[in-house]
Design an enzyme around this catalytic site. Sequence first.
Site, PDB file in Angstrom:
ATOM      1  N   GLY A   1       0.713  -1.296   0.143  1.00 43.84           N
ATOM      2  CA  GLY A   1      -0.119   0.002  -0.082  1.00 43.84           C
ATOM      3  C   GLY A   1       0.818   1.284  -0.050  1.00 43.84           C
ATOM      4  O   GLY A   1       1.802   1.219   0.633  1.00 43.84           O
TER       5      GLY A   1
ATOM      6  N   ASN B   1       6.288  -5.253   5.334  1.00 40.73           N
ATOM      7  CA  ASN B   1       6.739  -6.484   5.709  1.00 40.73           C
ATOM      8  C   ASN B   1       7.021  -7.498   4.291  1.00 40.73           C
ATOM      9  O   ASN B   1       7.880  -8.235   4.092  1.00 40.73           O
ATOM     10  CB  ASN B   1       5.876  -7.221   6.678  1.00 40.73           C
ATOM     11  CG  ASN B   1       6.052  -6.460   7.936  1.00 40.73           C
ATOM     12  OD1 ASN B   1       7.217  -6.256   8.639  1.00 40.73           O
ATOM     13  ND2 ASN B   1       4.902  -5.977   8.519  1.00 40.73           N
TER      14      ASN B   1
ATOM     15  N   THR C   1       5.600   2.287   5.564  1.00 42.93           N
ATOM     16  CA  THR C   1       4.445   1.477   6.118  1.00 42.93           C
ATOM     17  C   THR C   1       3.762   2.348   6.899  1.00 42.93           C
ATOM     18  O   THR C   1       4.595   3.061   7.725  1.00 42.93           O
ATOM     19  CB  THR C   1       4.606   0.111   6.781  1.00 42.93           C
ATOM     20  OG1 THR C   1       3.284  -0.383   7.542  1.00 42.93           O
ATOM     21  CG2 THR C   1       5.367   0.305   8.002  1.00 42.93           C
TER      22      THR C   1
ATOM     23  N   ASP D   1       1.502   1.444   8.879  1.00 47.16           N
ATOM     24  CA  ASP D   1       1.311   0.811  10.010  1.00 47.16           C
ATOM     25  C   ASP D   1       2.425   0.794  11.209  1.00 47.16           C
ATOM     26  O   ASP D   1       2.165   0.304  12.384  1.00 47.16           O
ATOM     27  CB  ASP D   1       0.860  -0.879   9.780  1.00 47.16           C
ATOM     28  CG  ASP D   1      -0.492  -0.895   9.107  1.00 47.16           C
ATOM     29  OD1 ASP D   1      -1.418   0.129   9.016  1.00 47.16           O
ATOM     30  OD2 ASP D   1      -0.847  -1.701   8.437  1.00 47.16           O
TER      31      ASP D   1
ATOM     32  N   GLY E   1      -4.918  -0.668  10.525  1.00 42.80           N
ATOM     33  CA  GLY E   1      -3.854  -1.338  11.312  1.00 42.80           C
ATOM     34  C   GLY E   1      -4.458  -2.758  11.595  1.00 42.80           C
ATOM     35  O   GLY E   1      -4.963  -2.783  12.443  1.00 42.80           O
ATOM     36  N   ARG E   2      -3.749  -3.929  10.840  1.00 44.24           N
ATOM     37  CA  ARG E   2      -4.168  -5.127  10.985  1.00 44.24           C
ATOM     38  C   ARG E   2      -4.018  -5.897  12.540  1.00 44.24           C
ATOM     39  O   ARG E   2      -4.949  -6.038  13.040  1.00 44.24           O
ATOM     40  CB  ARG E   2      -3.780  -6.078  10.082  1.00 44.24           C
ATOM     41  CG  ARG E   2      -4.019  -5.751   8.603  1.00 44.24           C
ATOM     42  CD  ARG E   2      -3.240  -6.956   7.762  1.00 44.24           C
ATOM     43  NE  ARG E   2      -1.652  -6.986   7.730  1.00 44.24           N
ATOM     44  CZ  ARG E   2      -1.087  -6.243   7.001  1.00 44.24           C
ATOM     45  NH1 ARG E   2      -1.482  -5.637   5.867  1.00 44.24           N
ATOM     46  NH2 ARG E   2       0.259  -6.370   6.898  1.00 44.24           N
TER      47      ARG E   2
ATOM     48  N   GLU F   1      -9.307  -1.382  13.071  1.00 46.60           N
ATOM     49  CA  GLU F   1      -9.765  -2.216  12.396  1.00 46.60           C
ATOM     50  C   GLU F   1      -9.496  -3.623  12.488  1.00 46.60           C
ATOM     51  O   GLU F   1     -10.307  -4.569  12.094  1.00 46.60           O
ATOM     52  CB  GLU F   1      -9.454  -2.126  10.905  1.00 46.60           C
ATOM     53  CG  GLU F   1      -7.919  -2.314  10.510  1.00 46.60           C
ATOM     54  CD  GLU F   1      -7.655  -2.140   9.132  1.00 46.60           C
ATOM     55  OE1 GLU F   1      -8.460  -1.690   8.354  1.00 46.60           O
ATOM     56  OE2 GLU F   1      -6.563  -2.109   8.838  1.00 46.60           O
TER      57      GLU F   1
ATOM     58  N   LEU G   1      -7.894   7.476   3.086  1.00 45.44           N
ATOM     59  CA  LEU G   1      -7.624   8.886   3.215  1.00 45.44           C
ATOM     60  C   LEU G   1      -6.479   9.237   4.351  1.00 45.44           C
ATOM     61  O   LEU G   1      -5.580  10.150   4.022  1.00 45.44           O
ATOM     62  CB  LEU G   1      -8.882   9.940   3.698  1.00 45.44           C
ATOM     63  CG  LEU G   1     -10.036   9.897   2.811  1.00 45.44           C
ATOM     64  CD1 LEU G   1     -11.307  10.528   3.447  1.00 45.44           C
ATOM     65  CD2 LEU G   1      -9.795  10.347   1.580  1.00 45.44           C
TER      66      LEU G   1
ATOM     67  N   ARG H   1      -3.866   7.609   4.497  1.00 43.74           N
ATOM     68  CA  ARG H   1      -2.343   7.524   3.839  1.00 43.74           C
ATOM     69  C   ARG H   1      -2.142   8.118   2.600  1.00 43.74           C
ATOM     70  O   ARG H   1      -1.265   8.208   1.953  1.00 43.74           O
ATOM     71  CB  ARG H   1      -2.313   5.812   3.410  1.00 43.74           C
ATOM     72  CG  ARG H   1      -2.845   5.251   2.364  1.00 43.74           C
ATOM     73  CD  ARG H   1      -2.823   3.966   2.282  1.00 43.74           C
ATOM     74  NE  ARG H   1      -3.353   3.280   0.866  1.00 43.74           N
ATOM     75  CZ  ARG H   1      -3.452   2.123   0.578  1.00 43.74           C
ATOM     76  NH1 ARG H   1      -3.292   1.278   1.590  1.00 43.74           N
ATOM     77  NH2 ARG H   1      -3.765   1.752  -0.589  1.00 43.74           N
TER      78      ARG H   1
END
Length: 393
Positions: A12, A107, A135, A137, A181-182, A236, A286, A288
């Site tokens: 991303g 990653n 990243t 994140d 953020g996973r 999220e 938005l 990022r």
Amino acid sequence: MAENLLIVHGGGPTAVLNASLYGAVMEAKESGKLQHIYGADNGTGGFLEEKLIELEKIPQEKLDLLLQTPGTAIGTSRDPIWQEDYEKLADIAEKRQIKYILFNGGNGTMDTCGKLHETCVRRNLDVRVMGIPKTTDNDIAVTDHSPGFGSAARYIAACTQELCADVRSLPIHVVVMEASGRNAGWITAASALAGEAGYAPDLIYLPERAFDEEKFLADVEKLLKKKSGIVVVASEGLADKEGKPVVKPVFKTDRATYFGDVSSHLANLVIQKLGYKARGEKPGLLGRASIGLQSPVDREEAIRAGREACKAALAGESGKMVAFRRTSDDPYQMETFLADIREVMMYEKKMPDAFINEEGNGVTQEFIQWCRPLIGEELPQMASFNTEKPGRE
């Protein structure tokens, strides 16, 4: 023999991914060692198809625009890569006389970087492969932080500040804002920086802590006895103690998860269980893609990461990633170093316990101190003259 360099973007985009591209291209041009400075057209897929952009031919005034352009000017991808693909990438590098390859990503991209490096070493090819971290994140291992995070942190902090000001003006509901953020809550946690301007979120829920629905409702109900409008920021990637997402993912692949709408789910819980007005908000992409809220610190560090990776590759380094080491918080000072790519590949860095409060619904001052320098100048101060309406007894 001619020597060429290739830059590949993966995963991303961020608000400063193009800044790293700019840094790498400028360092490459200034070296005077290269015939071609290629950019892979849309990531590894373009690399595999030999779709290469000749970046050395781009006018300087166009290159300068990279610093104020979100996304990626050369394109990116999340293509799965198998061992036969690494062999083909090595073949293409040899064929096109690409001696230096810079992978700029998170990653998964660092994993690709490491595996291509290993393939080239096994085949005894004179190809230097280096990683540039990227990243929003902030979950790349070894480095203190990654380019892309500072801007995402500034965005979420500014949005939270504005949302809190809105809710304070008309305190009639609970507003739940969902942050990206996973499995790592760095962006969600950065919403706390809105508190420096007096508009901190009331509750923050991170994926590092198992989500407890009853605890969440109790936290909200307790606050509603003190005031009528509150702001909650939630990741999220929230999951329960069994590791099950609180909202079933809409779609999932090996590397990507398309999460369900956590903010709406939590807002609906407040409505259904507590009988109180609530709504969900979700900035999504938005966060990022905002150049208006780009962190100048983040931008300059992204440029530096690109330059340092290119410089290291040209000096003969390979199988490394440029990383950041913080040497001081006040004043903020940072230095770069080269991390072995094997220490980075697919390792996920999460929020440490010291950054999360005991209740698991907020962050500590230690986190605020760590994060504050990364977002750049202070958020604007705001005025408020009204008293908040009292909560329900």
